[in-house]
Design a protein around this motif. Structure first.
Motif, short mmCIF file in Angstrom:
data_model
loop_
_atom_site.label_atom_id
_atom_site.label_comp_id
_atom_site.label_asym_id
_atom_site.label_seq_id
_atom_site.Cartn_x
_atom_site.Cartn_y
_atom_site.Cartn_z
N ILE A 179 37.46 42.95 47.32
CA ILE A 179 38.14 43.72 46.28
C ILE A 179 37.18 44.20 45.20
CG2 ILE A 179 39.98 43.66 44.53
CD1 ILE A 179 40.96 43.47 47.48
N PHE A 180 36.39 43.29 44.65
CA PHE A 180 35.55 43.66 43.51
C PHE A 180 34.20 44.26 43.93
CE2 PHE A 180 38.37 40.31 41.84
CZ PHE A 180 39.07 41.11 40.96
N GLU A 181 33.47 43.59 44.79
CA GLU A 181 32.14 44.09 45.18
C GLU A 181 32.23 45.37 46.00
OE1 GLU A 181 30.22 40.79 47.13
OE2 GLU A 181 30.23 39.58 45.29
N SER A 182 33.32 45.54 46.73
CA SER A 182 33.48 46.73 47.58
C SER A 182 33.88 47.97 46.78
CB SER A 182 34.53 46.45 48.65
OG SER A 182 35.81 46.36 48.05
N GLY A 183 34.35 47.76 45.55
CA GLY A 183 34.79 48.89 44.73
C GLY A 183 36.27 49.21 44.84
N VAL A 184 36.99 48.44 45.64
CA VAL A 184 38.43 48.68 45.81
C VAL A 184 39.17 48.56 44.48
CG1 VAL A 184 40.55 47.75 46.85
CG2 VAL A 184 38.50 48.04 48.24
N TRP A 185 38.84 47.54 43.69
CA TRP A 185 39.52 47.34 42.42
C TRP A 185 39.30 48.53 41.48
CZ3 TRP A 185 43.41 44.46 41.20
CH2 TRP A 185 43.76 44.32 39.87
N ASP A 186 38.06 49.00 41.41
CA ASP A 186 37.76 50.15 40.54
C ASP A 186 38.56 51.38 40.97
OD1 ASP A 186 35.96 48.70 38.97
OD2 ASP A 186 34.28 49.17 40.30
N SER A 187 38.67 51.59 42.27
CA SER A 187 39.45 52.72 42.77
C SER A 187 40.93 52.56 42.43
CB SER A 187 39.30 52.84 44.30
OG SER A 187 37.98 53.14 44.63
N LEU A 188 41.44 51.35 42.53
CA LEU A 188 42.83 51.09 42.20
C LEU A 188 43.12 51.34 40.74
CD1 LEU A 188 45.55 50.01 43.28
CD2 LEU A 188 44.77 47.73 42.64
N GLU A 216 47.36 42.45 32.80
CA GLU A 216 46.42 41.43 33.26
C GLU A 216 46.89 40.91 34.61
OE1 GLU A 216 45.01 37.02 31.62
OE2 GLU A 216 45.99 38.43 30.27
N VAL A 217 45.92 40.54 35.47
CA VAL A 217 46.23 39.96 36.77
C VAL A 217 45.55 38.60 36.85
CG1 VAL A 217 46.00 40.19 39.28
CG2 VAL A 217 46.39 42.22 37.87
N VAL A 218 46.33 37.59 37.22
CA VAL A 218 45.80 36.25 37.43
C VAL A 218 46.04 35.91 38.89
CG1 VAL A 218 46.03 33.81 36.84
CG2 VAL A 218 46.35 35.55 35.07
N ALA A 219 44.96 35.65 39.62
CA ALA A 219 45.07 35.30 41.03
C ALA A 219 44.81 33.81 41.20
CB ALA A 219 44.08 36.10 41.86
N ILE A 220 45.73 33.12 41.83
CA ILE A 220 45.59 31.70 42.13
C ILE A 220 45.25 31.61 43.61
CG2 ILE A 220 46.73 29.46 42.19
CD1 ILE A 220 48.56 30.56 39.92
N THR A 221 44.13 30.99 43.91
CA THR A 221 43.67 30.97 45.29
C THR A 221 42.77 29.77 45.56
OG1 THR A 221 42.66 32.33 47.02
CG2 THR A 221 41.65 32.45 44.83
N THR A 222 42.26 29.70 46.75
CA THR A 222 41.32 28.65 47.15
C THR A 222 39.89 29.17 46.95
OG1 THR A 222 41.24 29.48 49.41
CG2 THR A 222 42.93 27.83 48.91
N LYS A 223 38.93 28.32 47.20
CA LYS A 223 37.53 28.75 47.10
C LYS A 223 37.23 29.86 48.12
CE LYS A 223 32.82 27.00 46.89
NZ LYS A 223 31.96 25.81 46.93
N ALA A 224 37.74 29.69 49.32
CA ALA A 224 37.54 30.72 50.35
C ALA A 224 38.23 32.02 49.95
CB ALA A 224 38.07 30.23 51.70
N GLY A 225 39.43 31.90 49.38
CA GLY A 225 40.15 33.07 48.91
C GLY A 225 39.42 33.78 47.79
N ARG A 226 38.81 33.00 46.89
CA ARG A 226 38.04 33.60 45.79
C ARG A 226 36.87 34.40 46.34
NH1 ARG A 226 35.49 30.91 40.38
NH2 ARG A 226 34.10 32.65 39.93
N ASN A 227 36.17 33.81 47.31
CA ASN A 227 35.03 34.51 47.92
C ASN A 227 35.47 35.83 48.55
OD1 ASN A 227 33.30 32.45 47.14
ND2 ASN A 227 33.43 31.40 49.09
N LEU A 228 36.61 35.81 49.23
CA LEU A 228 37.13 37.03 49.85
C LEU A 228 37.56 38.06 48.80
CD1 LEU A 228 39.16 35.50 52.80
CD2 LEU A 228 37.10 36.91 52.97
N LEU A 229 38.21 37.59 47.73
CA LEU A 229 38.59 38.50 46.64
C LEU A 229 37.37 39.18 46.05
CD1 LEU A 229 41.33 36.58 44.63
CD2 LEU A 229 41.52 38.90 45.53
N GLU A 230 36.36 38.38 45.77
CA GLU A 230 35.14 38.95 45.18
C GLU A 230 34.51 39.98 46.10
OE1 GLU A 230 32.77 35.52 44.22
OE2 GLU A 230 33.87 35.14 42.37
N ARG A 231 34.38 39.63 47.37
CA ARG A 231 33.72 40.53 48.32
C ARG A 231 34.57 41.76 48.65
NH1 ARG A 231 33.49 38.36 54.08
NH2 ARG A 231 35.43 39.50 54.14
#
Length: 71
Positions: free
Chosen positions: A60-69, A43-58
């Protein structure tokens, strides 16, 4: 320096990552631990700010980077 393998290697490993506006910190850490240390992260838990969350979503997740990883 050799780092000994953790005794809990066969247990559940949870990565807690602090991430500001650089989501690559999370993916690079996951990659390094799984490839160089042969850790199987449960499991991965990321602690971040609201801006950081938006960047993570865009970036890492929406771009497909996480799925590739995960593959």
């Amino acid at each position: 320096m050799d780092i000994p393998e953790p005794e809990w290697q066969n247990g559940k490993i949870i990565l807690v990552a602090l991430c500001g506006t650089s989501p690559a910190v999370v993916t690079e850490t996951v990659w390094a631990l799984t490839v160089s240390r042969k850790c199987r992260i449960s499991e991965v838990v990321a602690i971040t700010t609201k801006a950081g969350r938006n960047l993570l979503e865009r970036d890492i997740f929406e771009s497909g980077v996480w799925d590739s990883l995960i593959e």
